[in-house]
Structure formats: C-alpha cells, structure tokens
Design a protein around this motif. Structure first.
Motif, short mmCIF file in Angstrom:
data_model
loop_
_atom_site.label_atom_id
_atom_site.label_comp_id
_atom_site.label_asym_id
_atom_site.label_seq_id
_atom_site.Cartn_x
_atom_site.Cartn_y
_atom_site.Cartn_z
N ASP A 1 0.88 -1.17 0.00
CA ASP A 1 0.00 0.00 0.00
C ASP A 1 0.92 1.22 0.00
O ASP A 1 1.64 1.46 0.97
N VAL B 1 3.89 4.59 4.65
CA VAL B 1 3.21 5.82 5.07
C VAL B 1 4.07 6.56 6.10
O VAL B 1 4.75 5.95 6.93
N HIS C 1 4.30 12.83 -0.46
CA HIS C 1 3.85 11.66 -1.21
C HIS C 1 4.95 11.10 -2.10
O HIS C 1 4.88 9.95 -2.50
N GLN D 1 1.80 8.74 11.17
CA GLN D 1 0.61 7.89 11.30
C GLN D 1 0.90 6.61 12.10
O GLN D 1 0.12 5.66 12.06
N ALA E 1 -0.78 6.69 -2.36
CA ALA E 1 -2.03 7.08 -1.70
C ALA E 1 -2.21 8.57 -1.45
O ALA E 1 -2.45 8.99 -0.32
N ASP F 1 -9.80 1.97 6.77
CA ASP F 1 -8.63 1.09 6.76
C ASP F 1 -8.97 -0.32 7.24
O ASP F 1 -8.40 -1.31 6.77
N ASN G 1 -4.10 12.26 -1.55
CA ASN G 1 -5.49 12.68 -1.46
C ASN G 1 -5.78 13.51 -2.68
O ASN G 1 -5.16 14.55 -2.88
N HIS H 1 -4.10 3.26 -2.32
CA HIS H 1 -5.27 3.57 -1.50
C HIS H 1 -5.55 5.08 -1.56
O HIS H 1 -5.39 5.82 -0.59
N TYR I 1 -11.17 7.62 8.91
CA TYR I 1 -10.01 7.04 8.22
C TYR I 1 -9.77 5.60 8.70
O TYR I 1 -9.55 4.68 7.92
N1 ARG Z 1 -4.18 9.23 2.00
C1 ARG Z 1 -3.35 9.13 3.15
C2 ARG Z 1 -2.53 10.41 3.30
O1 ARG Z 1 -2.27 11.10 2.33
C3 ARG Z 1 -2.42 7.95 3.13
C4 ARG Z 1 -3.08 6.60 3.05
C5 ARG Z 1 -2.15 5.49 3.40
N2 ARG Z 1 -2.72 4.18 3.33
C6 ARG Z 1 -3.60 3.66 4.19
N3 ARG Z 1 -4.08 2.47 3.98
N4 ARG Z 1 -3.98 4.32 5.26
O2 ARG Z 1 -2.10 10.70 4.40
#
Ligand code: ARG
Length: 662
Positions: free
Chosen positions: A120, A416, A134, A420, A123, A396, A125, A160, A392
C-alpha cells in the motif's frame, strides 16, 4: 543463494553442538572491512565463549574444526581474541562470476518460498496537489515492489487513494460560491486546487479568529507568565545545589513554553492580518456567510457520503480529471499499480464492519460513538462518530478485510509517513483481535522531507511544494548539469539538443528518486537540488554517470557483447582491484536481500555506490581495451559488462532508468 547465506548455512552446521540458538550468533557474520581479515568475518566466538564459560579462541577452534567450507573457501584463520576470517577461493570466485555473467539475473536466485505481499503506497489525497511527502511513499513503495518481485515474491500493489474525504466537502463548498467558470473549463484540476486552497484559507481564518476570541492562548500565556515569575523567585531562594538545578530547569521549561505560546499567538494574528490585509480576501472574509464555514464543509461531506444526488454528481465530475492528473505524474515517474482501490471503494463496507465489530465485542459504544479500546493504550481508536460519520480508521479496517479476503496475503506493507504510527498500531492491534493474526502487517514508515532551513519543505509562500513543480525543477537543473558535462568533453560536445533534453529528464527524475532512496527512510532528510545532482558522491547523477562511463568503453572499442559473452573466456582476478570488483559484483544478491529484509532501499544504493567506487579503482589501475593480452582484455571486458549490468539492474530495482551517454 547469496554468498553470505551460503556461509551462514555452513556455520549453522558447525555450531550445532555448541548452541541451541544460533540465530543471533549468525547475525554477527559480516563482510570484512579490510582485505587482510579475509572476505567475511565471524565475531561470535566472544559472546559464545562467555555463554559457555570457555576461552573464545578455543570455541573458535572448535567451530573451525567442524566447519566445512572447503569447496569454496581457503581454510579459515583464527585471529586476535577469536575472530574467524574466511577467504573465498579465487577459482571459485572466477567460476561464479562467469556464471553470473551468463545469467540475465546476474546470479541472483529467486526465493525458495515466494510470499504474496500487498504493498500500500503513494495514496495521495486527490483534488489537493500531490506534495513532497507523497514522493517518499511513492518512490520507496515502488522500489520495494520491484525488489520483492525480482526476488520472486508475488507482489500486489494497491494505491489507497484518498478520494472520499473532507477535501470534497471543501471543494463543493468553494465550487458553489467561488467558481471561476472559465478557469474550470480550461484547467479543471488547477481550478479545483485553487478552490481547495481558498476554502482552506477561510477555514484557517475562522479557526484563528475563534481561537483568538476565546482567548485561550492569551489565558494560557498569562498563567505561564505567573508560574514563571514564581519559579524564578524560588530559583533564587534555593541554596542546595540539586534543588537549584531543578528550579533552573523548571524556569527554562516555562520560558520555552511561553515562547511557544507567543509564537502560536503571533502566528494566529499574522494569519488573520494577512487575509484582512488583502483587498480581495478581505471582502470575502467580511461576508458573514463564511463564519461557519467549518460546519458547512462537514455538512457537504456528510451529504456526499449519504448519497445526496447533487453532491455525488459533483464528486463524479471532479474525480476523473484529478485522477488523470495524478496518472500523468505516475507516468513521468514510471510508477504503476496493480490496483487503485481508493477510499470511496469501501464506502458501502463501513457500516457493516462497525456493526460486526460491535457484535463480536471488539468495539463498543462510548458516549454515543463507537471505539476500539486497547488494554495497553490510553487512546482508543474511533471508528464511528456520534453523528454517524465514519473515519479514516474505519476505511482502513474495511480495506484490510477486503485485501485479506481477496488476496490472502502473507504480508501487507503500508508505506506511510511516521506521523501515522499510532493509527497503524491501532489498526494492527484491531486486526489481531479480528482474528487476522497470521498476516504480517508492517508500517514501513518514513521521516519528513525538510527544506534547507531544517523545517518541513515548503515554498516561499509557505505552501507545500507540489510534486509536479518539483519534477520540473529537477529536470531543469539536470539539463544544466548534463550540458555543462557535455560542453566540457575534451573532443567537444557530443549530444544533440534532443539528447540533452531526454537525458535531463532521466537524470533529473533519477536524482530525485535516488536522493530519497539513499536516505535511511526513518530519518528526516534535507532536500537539496544541488546535492542530489552532484556528479560526485552517492547520488543518482553519479550512478548514472558511472553506468554511462562503463558503457562508453564498449562503444569506443566497438565491442559486441554477445560474441564476448559466448567466447567462453574465463575471468581472471589477478590484481587486488580485479578481485575486489569481482567479489563486490557477486554480492549483489546480498544487497538485494538486505534491501527487503527491513524494507530499506538504502541498502541497495549503498551497495551500488561501493560498487561504482571499486570499479573506478579497477579502471584506473587496469587497462581494459589496451590490456597486455587478448585473454586479459576479454576477462576485463566481462568484468566491465557485468558491472554495467549490475548497476542497471540495481537502478531498475530503485525505479531509476539509465542513459547510455551523458
Ligand atoms: N491518503 C493518506 C494520506 O495522504 C495515506 C493513506 C495510506 N494508506 C492507508 N491504507 N492508510 O495521508
């Protein structure tokens, strides 16, 4: 099997009668830093001697007596307090090199037990510009996919994408009030990004105003100031040394706290002043309609999630151009995914999963919300808010279940940001309680990209830096480097303007990726175009140049590699430089294994850099095209060719292209 693993296996045998737990001891097997100590070194006789209560040299002697390495190593030597030094046989090295040269995989075997691994990564946004954070996920994730695949694992990459979040509520809000129709028709994504930024500014403005109005910061400042005065007074009063020290420390702590609050207050005031000082913005913020913009945005998002026809229509209109834009960036980066199941894909699965977790007792109601509580952790994981909204974490959980049911993976890697970490700790703990204990879940986290001022990398205006402009700038600067290099060639420039442009694109993007991948991923790193495009040191530009330099020998000598590869020439390792290069070439498999062991591509960049260095020494000391005999010339050409192919393959695993000329 890599040489290291082969040696490890033999040592494991030799250790059989001496320990029940050879693992940690075998981890102490290393490549020697100094050729005087052989090629590999085992340093475990000291800890093992301690365990057994025997002199380490005795233990080393017993291990060596039992050790069977004869087929590929010289008899091991015991040095100093009990180091075991192992030196590979030259004939064996030469044979292995010939086999690697004849193998498209360069002698690296695939794993005996392939695993299914879901990765993964990236991802972003959508509808917000993709930013420098990113890039780390994209570049590291892509490299891990390539490397795991190369080793024969079954890799499923899944992007994702954040395509269902509050940003859509923001854009819908902005679209209804501030749309520039012409701009939207001409460049929809840019206009949506503008709306996003505008709404973000208005929300921040309202938040700042509210915080200032509440006076919370001012109040806190007052109480910290008071505490500081009394702390200072008592610091003066203390006579005893340790008490004095403690009081001084408290004064410092409060001073720092006060400075922090001061900075926060100034920041809020500046934010408010900036908007009010801008004529166009001042008019907008003065409009009472936007006073409750925060709630309005949440309402728009909630309506979208509840299936409101108009909001859904807008979402369907916004999404495709945003995805196209991201795809263009991926194409430029040469990154692709097997799946791109964004957050929206899981929307219908959120309600059911919360219900089920409630039923099974993994989650429970708490003040109207639904949470998963953890015995060893104060903070619970929220999966449904009081107002019914999902989070979120809920998405997940649904994603995790889908992946397991769909693909039955042995491991799922989440590439990631380290910020997080808590989210993933919670997610993984919940997964275990849901009965998914067999899947290896890994948060492959990474640090922040910093500007040269040591703060998170931003533009002058304080915005995050968009990925697209980052690529453009890297390519622009690479063009300068490539041109300067070409202009300085002794026989005059060799590249056409088109060549230069094409090479600059490869070098610029390669440099950007390499700069990221060569960092220890868990550390922050300072972003610098100058450093990443330097032609010396551990950079992408240097590695690409190293490759082009090796290749130039073949062009210059008009060598046809195919006929060379089939000539059956044996490789000779008579000089120290030849031998060192040959051994390093055979260590490629070790580097690849190391890069996936802890999911650290910098193991691979480190290896390539070392290889390029050993090649330089070889090249400086060993004439190739002008070698004394035809046999030696062929042998050296084989080493050159293997070096070029190893660099190319290594860079490919990093997602970096090579150029034949630079
Ligand atoms: N979209 C999220 C961001 O930009 C990251 C997602 C990462 N993947 C996941 N399965 N949570 O912070």
């Amino acid at each position: 099997m890599s040489i290291l693993v082969e040696i490890e296996n033999r040592f494991r045998h030799a250790l059989a009668g001496l320990t029940d737990n050879p693992g940690p001891l075998l981890e102490m097997l290393r490549r020697s830093q100094d050729a005087r100590f052989g090629d590999y070194q085992a340093n475990f006789a000291m800890p093992l001697g301690k365990q057994l209560g025997r002199p380490p040299r005795d233990v080393a002697a017993e291990v060596v007596a039992k050790l069977n390495l004869d087929d590929f190593c010289l008899p091991p030597e015991i040095a100093g307090p009990g180091f075991i030094n192992v030196r590979l046989r030259d004939e064996w090295l030469a044979r292995r090199l010939a086999a690697a040269a004849a193998d498209p995989r360069l002698g690296v075997a695939t794993v005996a037990q392939p695993r299914t691994v879901v990765v993964d990564f990236s991802a972003p946004n959508v509808a917000k510009p993709m930013h420098v954070g990113h890039i780390r996920s994209t570049v590291i994730g892509d490299s891990l996919c390539r490397t795991l695949r190369f080793l024969g694992h079954h890799v499923i990459s899944d992007n994702h994408i954040g395509d269902w979040g509050t940003q859509f509520g923001m854009i819908i809000y902005g679209y209804r009030r501030f749309l520039n129709q012409q701009g939207y028709c001409a460049a929809p994504v840019q206009e949506l990004a503008r709306l996003y930024r505008l709404v973000r500014q208005l929300m921040d403005y309202q938040d700042a105003k509210r915080e200032l109005a509440l006076g919370a910061v001012a109040g806190e400042k007052a109480s910290v100031t008071e505490a500081l005065i009394s702390a200072k007074a008592s610091a003066v009063g203390e006579v005893e040394k340790s008490a004095k020290k403690k009081a001084a420390k408290e004064v410092r702590r409060l001073e720092e706290k006060l400075a922090e609050l001061e900075e926060r207050q100034q920041g809020l005031l500046a934010k408010v002043a900036a908007l009010e000082g801008d004529a166009a913005m001042a008019r907008i913020v003065a409009d009472p309609e936007h006073e409750s913009i925060g709630e309005a945005v949440l309402t728009e998002t909630a309506k979208l999630h509840a299936g409101d026809a108009e909001n859904l229509r807008l979402w369907r209109e916004f999404l495709p151009p945003c995805l196209d834009e991201i795809d263009r960036t991926y194409q430029r980066l040469n990154v692709s995914f097997d799946h791109a199941l964004g957050e929206s894909f899981y929307h219908d699965r959120l309600g059911p999963i919360v219900d089920e977790l409630l039923r099974s007792g993994v989650a429970r109601q708490s003040e109207g919300a639904v949470c998963v509580f953890f015995p060893d952790h104060d903070v619970p994981m929220l999966i449904r808010k009081k107002d019914g909204a999902f989070l979120y974490a809920t998405t997940d959980l649904a994603t995790l279940r889908y992946r397991i049911e769909q693909w039955n993976p042995a491991a799922i890697l989440y590439v990631v940001d380290f910020r997080q970490s808590m989210h993933f700790r919670h997610l993984f703990a919940t997964a275990r309680r849901m009965g998914y204990g067999d899947v290896d879940l890994e948060h492959v986290s990474f640090g922040t990209v910093l500007g040269e001022d040591g703060r998170p990398f931003r533009t002058r205006a304080g915005d995050t830096v968009g990925l697209e402009s980052l690529l453009d700038e890297a390519v622009r600067r690479a063009h300068g480097v490539v041109s300067a290099n070409d202009d300085a060639k002794p026989g005059g420039p060799e590249l056409s303007p088109e060549d230069r442009q094409r090479i600059a694109e490869t070098v610029g993007i390669g440099a950007l990726k390499y700069a990221d991948l060569s960092q220890n991923r868990t550390s922050d790193y300072v972003f610098s175009y100058d450093k990443m495009l330097a032609m010396t040191g551990n950079t992408g530009a240097y590695m690409q140049y190293a490759y082009a330099r090796v290749r130039s020998i073949f062009a210059k000598g008009k060598i046809d590699m195919d006929s060379l590869a089939n000539c059956g020439e044996s490789i000779r390792l008579d000089t120290p430089a030849e031998r060192a290069l040959g051994l390093e070439l055979l260590r490629f498999g070790e580097a690849v294994e190391a890069a996936v062991r802890d999911y650290r591509p910098n193991q691979l960049t480190g290896y390539l850099f070392e290889l390029a260095g050993l090649y330089s020494t070889f090249y400086e000391t060993s004439p190739v095209l002008k070698a004394e005999t035809e046999a030696l010339r062929r042998s050296r050409l084989l080493l050159c060719d293997l070096t070029a192919r190893t660099i190319r393959q290594g860079l490919e695993l990093l997602g970096i292209d090579v150029v034949e000329k630079m």
